[in-house]
Design a protein around this motif. Structure first.
Motif, mmCIF file in Angstrom:
data_model
loop_
_atom_site.group_PDB
_atom_site.id
_atom_site.type_symbol
_atom_site.label_atom_id
_atom_site.label_comp_id
_atom_site.label_asym_id
_atom_site.label_seq_id
_atom_site.Cartn_x
_atom_site.Cartn_y
_atom_site.Cartn_z
ATOM 1 N N MET A 1 0.846 -1.205 0.000
ATOM 2 C CA MET A 1 0.000 0.000 0.000
ATOM 3 C C MET A 1 0.880 1.254 0.000
ATOM 4 O O MET A 1 1.830 1.356 0.775
ATOM 5 C CB MET A 1 -0.904 0.020 1.233
ATOM 6 N N GLN A 2 0.575 2.176 -0.887
ATOM 7 C CA GLN A 2 1.319 3.438 -0.923
ATOM 8 C C GLN A 2 0.829 4.356 0.188
ATOM 9 O O GLN A 2 -0.349 4.340 0.551
ATOM 10 C CB GLN A 2 1.130 4.125 -2.282
ATOM 11 N N ARG A 3 1.756 5.133 0.731
ATOM 12 C CA ARG A 3 1.389 6.094 1.765
ATOM 13 C C ARG A 3 1.711 7.509 1.302
ATOM 14 O O ARG A 3 2.626 7.741 0.514
ATOM 15 C CB ARG A 3 2.106 5.782 3.081
ATOM 16 N N SER A 4 0.942 8.449 1.827
ATOM 17 C CA SER A 4 1.116 9.856 1.459
ATOM 18 C C SER A 4 2.303 10.452 2.200
ATOM 19 O O SER A 4 2.935 9.799 3.036
ATOM 20 C CB SER A 4 -0.154 10.640 1.814
ATOM 21 N N GLU A 5 2.610 11.719 1.899
ATOM 22 C CA GLU A 5 3.678 12.429 2.600
ATOM 23 C C GLU A 5 3.406 12.466 4.101
ATOM 24 O O GLU A 5 4.332 12.490 4.907
ATOM 25 C CB GLU A 5 3.782 13.862 2.064
ATOM 26 N N SER A 6 2.142 12.474 4.476
ATOM 27 C CA SER A 6 1.765 12.496 5.886
ATOM 28 C C SER A 6 1.781 11.117 6.522
ATOM 29 O O SER A 6 1.519 10.988 7.723
ATOM 30 C CB SER A 6 0.360 13.098 6.048
ATOM 31 N N GLY A 7 2.053 10.084 5.718
ATOM 32 C CA GLY A 7 2.019 8.737 6.244
ATOM 33 C C GLY A 7 0.634 8.127 6.238
ATOM 34 O O GLY A 7 0.410 7.034 6.780
ATOM 35 N N LEU A 8 -0.331 8.819 5.618
ATOM 36 C CA LEU A 8 -1.694 8.315 5.535
ATOM 37 C C LEU A 8 -1.805 7.320 4.377
ATOM 38 O O LEU A 8 -1.154 7.489 3.347
ATOM 39 C CB LEU A 8 -2.678 9.471 5.325
ATOM 40 N N PRO A 9 -2.617 6.267 4.520
ATOM 41 C CA PRO A 9 -2.716 5.260 3.453
ATOM 42 C C PRO A 9 -3.408 5.809 2.214
ATOM 43 O O PRO A 9 -4.379 6.567 2.305
ATOM 44 C CB PRO A 9 -3.545 4.152 4.102
ATOM 45 N N ILE A 10 -2.898 5.453 1.054
ATOM 46 C CA ILE A 10 -3.553 5.732 -0.220
ATOM 47 C C ILE A 10 -3.955 4.382 -0.804
ATOM 48 O O ILE A 10 -3.107 3.589 -1.216
ATOM 49 C CB ILE A 10 -2.627 6.489 -1.194
ATOM 50 N N GLU A 11 -5.244 4.122 -0.793
ATOM 51 C CA GLU A 11 -5.744 2.826 -1.230
ATOM 52 C C GLU A 11 -5.632 2.694 -2.754
ATOM 53 O O GLU A 11 -5.803 3.687 -3.488
ATOM 54 C CB GLU A 11 -7.209 2.658 -0.808
ATOM 55 N N PRO A 12 -5.361 1.501 -3.259
ATOM 56 C CA PRO A 12 -5.330 1.305 -4.716
ATOM 57 C C PRO A 12 -6.672 1.614 -5.369
ATOM 58 O O PRO A 12 -6.732 2.107 -6.486
ATOM 59 C CB PRO A 12 -4.959 -0.179 -4.869
ATOM 60 N N VAL A 13 -7.766 1.291 -4.656
ATOM 61 C CA VAL A 13 -9.105 1.529 -5.188
ATOM 62 C C VAL A 13 -9.969 2.110 -4.073
ATOM 63 O O VAL A 13 -9.928 1.627 -2.929
ATOM 64 C CB VAL A 13 -9.754 0.227 -5.709
ATOM 65 N N TYR A 14 -10.741 3.155 -4.394
ATOM 66 C CA TYR A 14 -11.709 3.721 -3.451
ATOM 67 C C TYR A 14 -13.112 3.459 -3.982
ATOM 68 O O TYR A 14 -13.418 3.792 -5.134
ATOM 69 C CB TYR A 14 -11.487 5.227 -3.297
ATOM 70 N N ARG A 15 -13.940 2.861 -3.144
ATOM 71 C CA ARG A 15 -15.304 2.570 -3.538
ATOM 72 C C ARG A 15 -16.230 3.658 -3.008
ATOM 73 O O ARG A 15 -16.016 4.178 -1.905
ATOM 74 C CB ARG A 15 -15.745 1.221 -2.962
ATOM 75 N N PRO A 16 -17.255 4.019 -3.758
ATOM 76 C CA PRO A 16 -18.225 4.995 -3.238
ATOM 77 C C PRO A 16 -18.869 4.496 -1.959
ATOM 78 O O PRO A 16 -19.121 3.293 -1.794
ATOM 79 C CB PRO A 16 -19.255 5.107 -4.373
ATOM 80 N N LEU A 17 -19.122 5.411 -1.040
ATOM 81 C CA LEU A 17 -19.816 5.063 0.196
ATOM 82 C C LEU A 17 -21.282 4.785 -0.096
ATOM 83 O O LEU A 17 -21.827 5.238 -1.117
ATOM 84 C CB LEU A 17 -19.709 6.220 1.191
ATOM 85 N N PRO A 18 -21.956 4.021 0.777
ATOM 86 C CA PRO A 18 -23.406 3.861 0.609
ATOM 87 C C PRO A 18 -24.085 5.222 0.563
ATOM 88 O O PRO A 18 -23.629 6.185 1.190
ATOM 89 C CB PRO A 18 -23.807 3.077 1.867
ATOM 90 N N GLU A 19 -25.171 5.300 -0.178
ATOM 91 C CA GLU A 19 -25.852 6.575 -0.383
ATOM 92 C C GLU A 19 -26.206 7.251 0.935
ATOM 93 O O GLU A 19 -26.122 8.475 1.068
ATOM 94 C CB GLU A 19 -27.125 6.353 -1.213
ATOM 95 N N SER A 20 -26.545 6.449 1.949
ATOM 96 C CA SER A 20 -26.938 7.015 3.234
ATOM 97 C C SER A 20 -25.778 7.702 3.943
ATOM 98 O O SER A 20 -25.978 8.513 4.849
ATOM 99 C CB SER A 20 -27.511 5.920 4.143
ATOM 100 N N ASP A 21 -24.543 7.366 3.556
ATOM 101 C CA ASP A 21 -23.362 7.941 4.208
ATOM 102 C C ASP A 21 -22.691 9.016 3.360
ATOM 103 O O ASP A 21 -21.608 9.469 3.690
ATOM 104 C CB ASP A 21 -22.339 6.838 4.501
ATOM 105 N N ARG A 22 -23.336 9.402 2.263
ATOM 106 C CA ARG A 22 -22.641 10.258 1.309
ATOM 107 C C ARG A 22 -23.180 11.680 1.274
ATOM 108 O O ARG A 22 -23.027 12.384 0.280
ATOM 109 C CB ARG A 22 -22.711 9.653 -0.102
ATOM 110 N N ASP A 23 -23.785 12.153 2.351
ATOM 111 C CA ASP A 23 -24.265 13.531 2.400
ATOM 112 C C ASP A 23 -23.076 14.446 2.696
ATOM 113 O O ASP A 23 -22.620 14.550 3.830
ATOM 114 C CB ASP A 23 -25.333 13.695 3.468
ATOM 115 N N LEU A 24 -22.566 15.071 1.659
ATOM 116 C CA LEU A 24 -21.373 15.909 1.796
ATOM 117 C C LEU A 24 -21.712 17.392 1.911
ATOM 118 O O LEU A 24 -20.814 18.224 1.876
ATOM 119 C CB LEU A 24 -20.456 15.688 0.580
ATOM 120 N N THR A 25 -23.003 17.718 2.033
ATOM 121 C CA THR A 25 -23.402 19.128 2.012
ATOM 122 C C THR A 25 -22.675 19.940 3.066
ATOM 123 O O THR A 25 -22.130 21.018 2.791
ATOM 124 C CB THR A 25 -24.928 19.252 2.217
ATOM 125 N N ASP A 26 -22.652 19.436 4.301
ATOM 126 C CA ASP A 26 -22.032 20.191 5.376
ATOM 127 C C ASP A 26 -20.519 20.296 5.205
ATOM 128 O O ASP A 26 -19.901 21.277 5.623
ATOM 129 C CB ASP A 26 -22.340 19.544 6.734
#
Length: 507
Positions: A1-26
């Motif tokens: 797994m590749q890591r960012s400059e901050s040491g945070l994981p960068i996943e090879p693939v990101y899947r969309p979250l379930p619709e109920s968890d995807r309210d990004l308005t705020d």
């Protein structure tokens, strides 16, 4: 797994979250609206390209006056001034301590005469200028104002930015003069002065890029930079200013080498600052909640554009060795112009919005930065943390870790740990004429021979009395500079009142 400059994981693939968890308005809002995750302005670069700055100041004022005129002819719409080390430290070019450093790494500015030469024939009412100066920011800004007034340009029409980020000097750079408390008072005086005299001027550019270059990770860069911003805000409010008068004139200065994490970092820092201004300080004006930033970069210009920069300076390829030649300066400018006019990078606003990878990275960086910001608060804010050496230790630890990773080739550096070339291309950096220092000393001697010393003594005496009290030191300082006082004389007068900062105070 590749890591960012901050040491945070960068996943090879990101899947969309379930619709109920995807309210990004705020978290996102509309572009140009709080919390400004997607950018500070509604149309961003789609409404017109960013401000394209070029950096110059190697040698004499006359040499770089010619460089500025050439850059303007090449199509730049903003200038950036580098000052030599003696000027940054508030010393005149004829001071013994300045020997061997005059005109190196920047232009020597000792007095109003030098500033006249630097901007001679350049219409200051039509250009935006960035003054890269911190400890002696006040006298350099006043010299710029005086030259503009001689051109017939009212101070209220001047646009540009003064770096004025003294806390960063204690953390990563070292070109400080006074102790932190009077330095912060001087910063607040600049805020108040510009509110009345130069309302279009950006009164501070809080710099993260020096810390990034010194070795911090992106979340440390966010935390340390915004903590400094909070300290400046508190100082201004304590002096009687209102949050909605101070915050709109603050800008930030950031840089990094990655792309995905860099875009996420910009989004996170927009969001954190908007909430700090609105929720902690009660800022009402939309501009008070904006984090406007200038970006210095050397190879990741696209990350800056996609991250929503308002101003960009592309480092020239030879800038690690010396300030740029004409050839490298033009190439750096053409790189920006190519991005602005030959690609579709500016065709849409916040193109990464709703990207699963970017949104996750943004959340991760935001969370990590907030933890560090809370730690700084616990240490007494930015100044308290500086006194205890917190930021300096964090920078040293991070830089050491990066160096070990690079040596082990865990962190690829092209031309360094990977893909090194056996033969170096010939390159001859520009050299400062050894006679520059002598000629600059002769200019100061001539100035001192004709000026009216009584006017200078009066201005400096009033400035010192003001510095001992609570008034604004910039008004008598301007009188002294207009009469012919030098940068060194002004700074030395304040040294006698406020003293100087000793490095051991941050340990």
């Amino acid at each position: 797994m590749q890591r960012s400059e901050s040491g945070l994981p960068i996943e090879p693939v990101y899947r969309p979250l379930p619709e109920s968890d995807r309210d990004l308005t705020d978290k996102l809002g509309e572009t140009g609206e709080c919390p400004l995750t997607c950018g500070a302005y509604p149309t961003m670069d789609a409404g017109g390209p960013w401000t394209m700055r070029r950096y110059a100041g190697f040698g004499t004022a006359a040499e770089y006056n010619a460089r500025y005129k050439q850059l303007i002819a090449d199509g730049t719409n903003a200038l950036s001034v580098a000052f030599d080390r003696p000027t940054q430290m508030g010393h005149d070019s004829d001071a013994p301590i300045a020997s061997g450093e005059v005109g190196k790494g920047g232009v020597a500015i000792d007095s109003l005469d030098d500033m006249r030469v630097l901007f001679g024939g350049i219409p200051l009412g039509q250009v935006s200028t960035y003054l890269t100066i911190n400890a002696p920011a006040a006298p350099l800004l006043l010299l710029y104002q005086l030259v503009a007034e001689e051109q017939g340009v009212p101070a209220g029409q001047l646009t540009g930015t003064i770096q004025n980020d003294i806390l960063n000097e204690y953390i990563s750079c070292g070109t400080y003069i006074f102790p932190p408390e009077p330095s912060l008072r001087l910063t607040s005086d600049i805020f108040q002065y510009c509110q009345a005299e130069m309302p279009q001027w950006n009164t501070i550019s809080i710099s993260g890029h020096h810390m990034a270059e010194a070795g911090v990770t992106p979340e440390q860069e966010i935390a340390f930079t915004l903590a400094n911003g909070i300290e400046y805000i508190r100082t201004a409010l304590a002096s009687g200013m209102h949050i909605d008068d101070v915050a709109p004139r603050i800008s930030f200065f950031v840089a990094r080498v990655t792309l995905l994490e860099e875009v996420a970092k910009f989004r996170a820092v927009h969001r954190i600052w908007a909430h700090v201004m609105k929720d902690r300080f009660g800022a009402v004006k939309p501009k008070s909640q904006m984090l406007r930033f200038h970006r210095q970069t050397a190879g990741v210009q696209l990350a800056a554009v996609l991250g929503g920069t308002q101003s960009l300076r592309t480092n020239s390829f030879d800038e690690a060795v010396a300030l740029s030649t004409d050839k490298s300066a033009k190439l750096a400018l053409r790189t920006q112009q190519g991005l602005a006019h030959e690609t579709d990078a500016t065709g849409t606003v916040a193109p990464f919005t709703d990207s699963c990878a970017i949104e996750k990275l943004t959340d991760d960086i935001e969370a990590a930065a907030l933890v560090l910001m809370q730690r700084i608060e616990e240490l007494g804010g930015a100044t308290g943390a500086i006194r205890q050496g917190y930021q300096r230790r964090e920078i040293d630890d991070s830089a050491h870790r990066v160096a070990l990773q690079t040596e082990a080739d865990e962190r690829g550096v092209i031309g360094g740990s990977r893909y090194r070339t056996d033969v170096e291309e010939p390159y001859e950096p520009p050299r400062v004429d050894p006679a520059t220092e002598r000629r600059q000393a002769e200019r100061i001697a001539k100035l001192r021979a004709w000026r009216l010393q009584e006017r200078i003594d009066d201005g400096i005496s009033r400035m010192q009395k003001t510095a001992q009290g609570t008034g604004n030191v910039l008004h008598p300082m301007k009188d002294a500079l207009a009469a012919g006082a030098t940068i060194g004389e002004v700074c030395n007068a304040l040294r006698r009142v406020w003293g100087t900062h000793q490095p051991s105070e941050t340990l």
